[in-house]
Design a protein around this motif. Structure first.
Motif, PDB file in Angstrom:
ATOM      1  N   ILE A   1      19.453  23.686  43.596  1.00  0.00           N
ATOM      2  CA  ILE A   1      18.061  23.264  43.433  1.00  0.00           C
ATOM      3  C   ILE A   1      17.832  22.084  44.391  1.00  0.00           C
ATOM      4  CG2 ILE A   1      16.389  22.285  41.800  1.00  0.00           C
ATOM      5  CD1 ILE A   1      17.258  25.235  41.244  1.00  0.00           C
ATOM      6  N   THR A   2      16.670  22.058  45.043  1.00  0.00           N
ATOM      7  CA  THR A   2      16.411  20.990  46.007  1.00  0.00           C
ATOM      8  C   THR A   2      15.711  19.805  45.339  1.00  0.00           C
ATOM      9  OG1 THR A   2      14.215  21.790  46.606  1.00  0.00           O
ATOM     10  CG2 THR A   2      16.085  22.709  47.833  1.00  0.00           C
ATOM     11  N   VAL A   3      15.729  18.678  46.032  1.00  0.00           N
ATOM     12  CA  VAL A   3      15.008  17.493  45.560  1.00  0.00           C
ATOM     13  C   VAL A   3      13.519  17.811  45.453  1.00  0.00           C
ATOM     14  CG1 VAL A   3      14.264  15.169  46.254  1.00  0.00           C
ATOM     15  CG2 VAL A   3      16.684  15.777  46.332  1.00  0.00           C
ATOM     16  N   ASP A   4      12.988  18.560  46.405  1.00  0.00           N
ATOM     17  CA  ASP A   4      11.555  18.893  46.356  1.00  0.00           C
ATOM     18  C   ASP A   4      11.214  19.739  45.132  1.00  0.00           C
ATOM     19  OD1 ASP A   4      10.855  17.448  48.547  1.00  0.00           O
ATOM     20  OD2 ASP A   4      10.995  19.122  49.957  1.00  0.00           O
ATOM     21  N   GLU A   5      12.097  20.667  44.776  1.00  0.00           N
ATOM     22  CA  GLU A   5      11.853  21.460  43.559  1.00  0.00           C
ATOM     23  C   GLU A   5      11.869  20.556  42.321  1.00  0.00           C
ATOM     24  OE1 GLU A   5      13.634  25.877  44.162  1.00  0.00           O
ATOM     25  OE2 GLU A   5      15.014  24.278  44.766  1.00  0.00           O
ATOM     26  N   MET A   6      12.823  19.632  42.297  1.00  0.00           N
ATOM     27  CA  MET A   6      12.919  18.696  41.173  1.00  0.00           C
ATOM     28  C   MET A   6      11.660  17.836  41.092  1.00  0.00           C
ATOM     29  SD  MET A   6      15.086  18.109  38.770  1.00  0.00           S
ATOM     30  CE  MET A   6      16.829  18.400  39.084  1.00  0.00           C
ATOM     31  N   LYS A   7      11.202  17.352  42.244  1.00  0.00           N
ATOM     32  CA  LYS A   7       9.983  16.540  42.271  1.00  0.00           C
ATOM     33  C   LYS A   7       8.780  17.341  41.794  1.00  0.00           C
ATOM     34  CE  LYS A   7      11.102  13.325  46.040  1.00  0.00           C
ATOM     35  NZ  LYS A   7      10.781  12.921  47.431  1.00  0.00           N
ATOM     36  N   SER A   8       8.734  18.586  42.185  1.00  0.00           N
ATOM     37  CA  SER A   8       7.609  19.435  41.806  1.00  0.00           C
ATOM     38  C   SER A   8       7.548  19.625  40.292  1.00  0.00           C
ATOM     39  CB  SER A   8       7.739  20.776  42.553  1.00  0.00           C
ATOM     40  OG  SER A   8       6.995  21.755  41.905  1.00  0.00           O
ATOM     41  N   ILE A   9       8.714  19.861  39.666  1.00  0.00           N
ATOM     42  CA  ILE A   9       8.779  19.993  38.206  1.00  0.00           C
ATOM     43  C   ILE A   9       8.280  18.713  37.529  1.00  0.00           C
ATOM     44  CG2 ILE A   9      10.389  20.151  36.238  1.00  0.00           C
ATOM     45  CD1 ILE A   9      10.111  22.729  37.766  1.00  0.00           C
ATOM     46  N   LEU A  10       8.760  17.572  38.012  1.00  0.00           N
ATOM     47  CA  LEU A  10       8.427  16.308  37.359  1.00  0.00           C
ATOM     48  C   LEU A  10       6.977  15.904  37.606  1.00  0.00           C
ATOM     49  CD1 LEU A  10      11.824  14.520  37.944  1.00  0.00           C
ATOM     50  CD2 LEU A  10      10.747  14.901  35.708  1.00  0.00           C
ATOM     51  N   SER A  11       6.424  16.322  38.739  1.00  0.00           N
ATOM     52  CA  SER A  11       5.034  15.938  39.031  1.00  0.00           C
ATOM     53  C   SER A  11       4.059  16.641  38.092  1.00  0.00           C
ATOM     54  CB  SER A  11       4.691  16.254  40.489  1.00  0.00           C
ATOM     55  OG  SER A  11       4.640  17.653  40.670  1.00  0.00           O
ATOM     56  N   GLU A  12       4.512  17.747  37.498  1.00  0.00           N
ATOM     57  CA  GLU A  12       3.627  18.478  36.587  1.00  0.00           C
ATOM     58  C   GLU A  12       3.966  18.261  35.109  1.00  0.00           C
ATOM     59  OE1 GLU A  12       4.171  22.470  37.887  1.00  0.00           O
ATOM     60  OE2 GLU A  12       3.256  22.063  39.849  1.00  0.00           O
ATOM     61  N   ALA A  13       4.988  17.442  34.847  1.00  0.00           N
ATOM     62  CA  ALA A  13       5.479  17.306  33.466  1.00  0.00           C
ATOM     63  C   ALA A  13       4.560  16.410  32.640  1.00  0.00           C
ATOM     64  CB  ALA A  13       6.897  16.734  33.484  1.00  0.00           C
ATOM     65  N   PRO A  14       4.349  16.757  31.353  1.00  0.00           N
ATOM     66  CA  PRO A  14       3.503  15.930  30.503  1.00  0.00           C
ATOM     67  C   PRO A  14       4.122  14.556  30.266  1.00  0.00           C
ATOM     68  CG  PRO A  14       4.624  17.619  29.201  1.00  0.00           C
ATOM     69  CD  PRO A  14       4.901  17.928  30.649  1.00  0.00           C
ATOM     70  N   GLY A  15       3.299  13.514  30.392  1.00  0.00           N
ATOM     71  CA  GLY A  15       3.772  12.163  30.116  1.00  0.00           C
ATOM     72  C   GLY A  15       4.552  11.528  31.249  1.00  0.00           C
ATOM     73  N   VAL A  16       4.714  12.266  32.360  1.00  0.00           N
ATOM     74  CA  VAL A  16       5.505  11.753  33.482  1.00  0.00           C
ATOM     75  C   VAL A  16       4.590  11.470  34.679  1.00  0.00           C
ATOM     76  CG1 VAL A  16       7.269  12.342  35.220  1.00  0.00           C
ATOM     77  CG2 VAL A  16       7.606  12.974  32.807  1.00  0.00           C
ATOM     78  N   THR A  17       4.796  10.347  35.346  1.00  0.00           N
ATOM     79  CA  THR A  17       4.183  10.110  36.651  1.00  0.00           C
ATOM     80  C   THR A  17       5.303  10.012  37.676  1.00  0.00           C
ATOM     81  OG1 THR A  17       2.245   8.938  35.789  1.00  0.00           O
ATOM     82  CG2 THR A  17       2.851   8.501  38.074  1.00  0.00           C
ATOM     83  N   LEU A  18       5.260  10.889  38.677  1.00  0.00           N
ATOM     84  CA  LEU A  18       6.252  10.856  39.749  1.00  0.00           C
ATOM     85  C   LEU A  18       5.868   9.757  40.734  1.00  0.00           C
ATOM     86  CD1 LEU A  18       8.705  12.471  41.015  1.00  0.00           C
ATOM     87  CD2 LEU A  18       6.964  13.635  42.391  1.00  0.00           C
ATOM     88  N   GLN A  19       6.804   8.856  41.006  1.00  0.00           N
ATOM     89  CA  GLN A  19       6.589   7.801  42.017  1.00  0.00           C
ATOM     90  C   GLN A  19       7.801   7.849  42.922  1.00  0.00           C
ATOM     91  OE1 GLN A  19       6.079   4.096  39.829  1.00  0.00           O
ATOM     92  NE2 GLN A  19       3.856   4.217  40.075  1.00  0.00           N
TER      93      GLN A  19
END
Lengths: 328, 328
Positions: free
Chosen positions: A244-262
């Motif tokens: 799994i790539t970092v970009d895939e991980m970022k994409s999951i977290l950017s859409e997660a409830p209660g999470v803000t990706l920074q």
């Protein structure tokens, strides 16, 4: 708690404010209306639908069953019932469904656990999760107002070249007290016989319970810092999928409830406690692939320990009880 | 550096103090005698046996080869030559023998790496070592005097409710600057393309090189804290043996060179940066067995980043050069 109820416009028909006998009679304003604090007795819970408890473990142990017996659903912010098998331990973004199994008491997890599982759940859901190693960077507000005062006064003493005597931190009820200003103290709560602190064991046991993964490998080292508010966590995880790539991980977290990706190294963008204060979300950044294991990732997770770590999660549980039609 | 040479009574026949043209002419006292600083030119190194360099990577790249060409052995405290395959990277407690392979330049490792390998080497020697995951809690003195001033002034501004503008940290040469007072900043040095900072990659690469283990799994997350001096590290390791006890691990570390064991939970004894300042040793505590893997352990490692992390290790390398009869 009241501020959060007000901000989120929680649907309150009537409000009762209960505290110790000592505080009874004091007045508190909520949404422009004045309320008189009453003494918290078993009878005071008659007719109450939801009781938000945050007055220490001993009070919860005594009064939560009394409130539940009278038909209230207790949302308890202490550690009193967290590991009780009959008590759901809930972070709504992770295991809201557990609320269906309640027996009158629902436990709100430890602050450092809450923010971590909010970040891990979307990853687990998509890629599975097998191992978690966390080192925390925890704020003094988790130890209460006296600890904040001690930090500020100590800090000024050191800057002014004056002497001081630590009296509160690391653990007010423990024997020795150490400087927190300009220091890092690897003790939060007392030690257990296995050399881990209670705080570390809470993170380990609560994470497994909330995520419903008794076989998840979890390890924690908990450290107190001279930061007033905002817990940070350096988290290493192993997932069930390779490549799994970092970009895939970022994409999951950017859409997660209660999470803000920074997370943008080119812009020096990453979460920091000083920036999270007063905010609801869990902030995640510094996402990196482990250089040795293709299923390993590193994350940096920051959140306001007094908001998502305490009041907000309790109120969110109450909101879920309403939304799931679980009130009697 | 001079203080360390004086304290350890290093056998000096004659001493030359070299600096930039700007500093030339200034006077410095060493062991009661006054010395005049001279300009660091290639010719200034004629007749010098050992040259201790600590003036930044660019100066080292220019002048270290010139000094070596003239017969001096350079002990370089910058990152300029650390990963050069012809340059030994030495922590005497770990790989003193590498000094035999020098070609005129010896590199002193990064502060955060030095203290970690001093703690890990005795463990590796006895039980083997396969994996290291470290999260650091690093002091601002690692970023220089300007960073210390910035932290102190910012701290006072926050206590006094005044505004301030960060100008130095996290990285003076980087674009953005952030508050360090009452904060935790997960950036030390600039970012690489892989999302890791240079500081993190230094810890990873230097650890492998010093320990002579190219296949050792190492991961690092480096964080700057509002602590003036003393780096702390939360370290997870996996060793090659199963079923080693915490007591066995403590016993190894209590006898290790350069290590002071501070580990007694019943006495709330553990290392803290505020207690390590001015001391030579690497302090290790909070030793716990991982609860899931029988070859896993957690450690808390603290040391004065300006002493063992810099001056002391350089001077120890010089002492080893004398003891091993490696001077020409």
């Amino acid at each position: 708690m009241l501020k959060t109820l007000e901000q989120r416009n929680f649907p309150i028909a009537s409000l009762k404010l209960l505290a110790s006998k000592r505080s009874a009679g004091k007045k508190v304003t909520f949404k422009g209306k004045e309320y008189t604090i009453e003494e918290a007795t078993p009878h005071a819970f008659e007719g109450v639908h939801i009781a938000l408890f945050s007055a220490g473990g001993a009070i919860s142990k005594e009064l939560a069953p009394e409130a539940a017996k009278r038909g209230a659903i207790v949302v308890d912010n202490t550690s009193a019932f967290r590991m009780d098998p009959d008590t759901p331990l809930v972070v709504p973004e992770v295991n809201e469904h557990e609320l269906n199994n309640h027996k009158g008491i629902i436990a709100n997890p430890n602050c450092s656990t809450i923010q971590m599982v909010v970040a891990l759940e979307p990853i687990r859901k998509k890629y599975g999760l097998s191992k978690v190693i966390v080192s925390t960077y925890q704020a003094v507000s988790g130890a209460g107002a006296k600890a904040i005062n001690e930090m500020n006064e100590q800090t000024r003493s050191i800057l002014d070249g004056e002497t001081f005597t630590p009296e509160v931190l690391p653990v007010s009820g423990d024997e020795k007290h150490y400087q927190i200003a300009f220091n890092a103290v690897p003790q939060i709560d007392k030690f257990q016989d296995n050399g881990y602190t209670f705080e570390e064991m809470k993170m380990i046991n609560e994470t497994k319970k909330i995520m419903g993964m008794q076989h998840l490998e979890v390890a924690a080292t908990c450290v107190r810092l001279p930061v007033e508010t905002g817990h940070s966590e350096s988290v290493y995880i192993e997932i069930d999928k390779e490549n799994i790539t970092v970009d895939e991980m970022k994409s999951i977290l950017s859409e997660a409830p209660g999470v803000t990706l920074q997370d943008d190294p080119s812009e020096q963008l990453y979460p920091m406690p000083a920036n999270c204060v007063g905010k609801d979300d869990v902030f995640v950044g510094r996402i990196r692939k482990d250089l040795d294991r293709s299923n390993g990732f590193h994350l940096w997770v920051v959140s306001d320990n007094l908001i998502k770590g305490a009041a907000l999660n309790s109120v969110q549980i109450a909101e879920s009880l309403v939304n799931l039609n679980l009130l009697k």
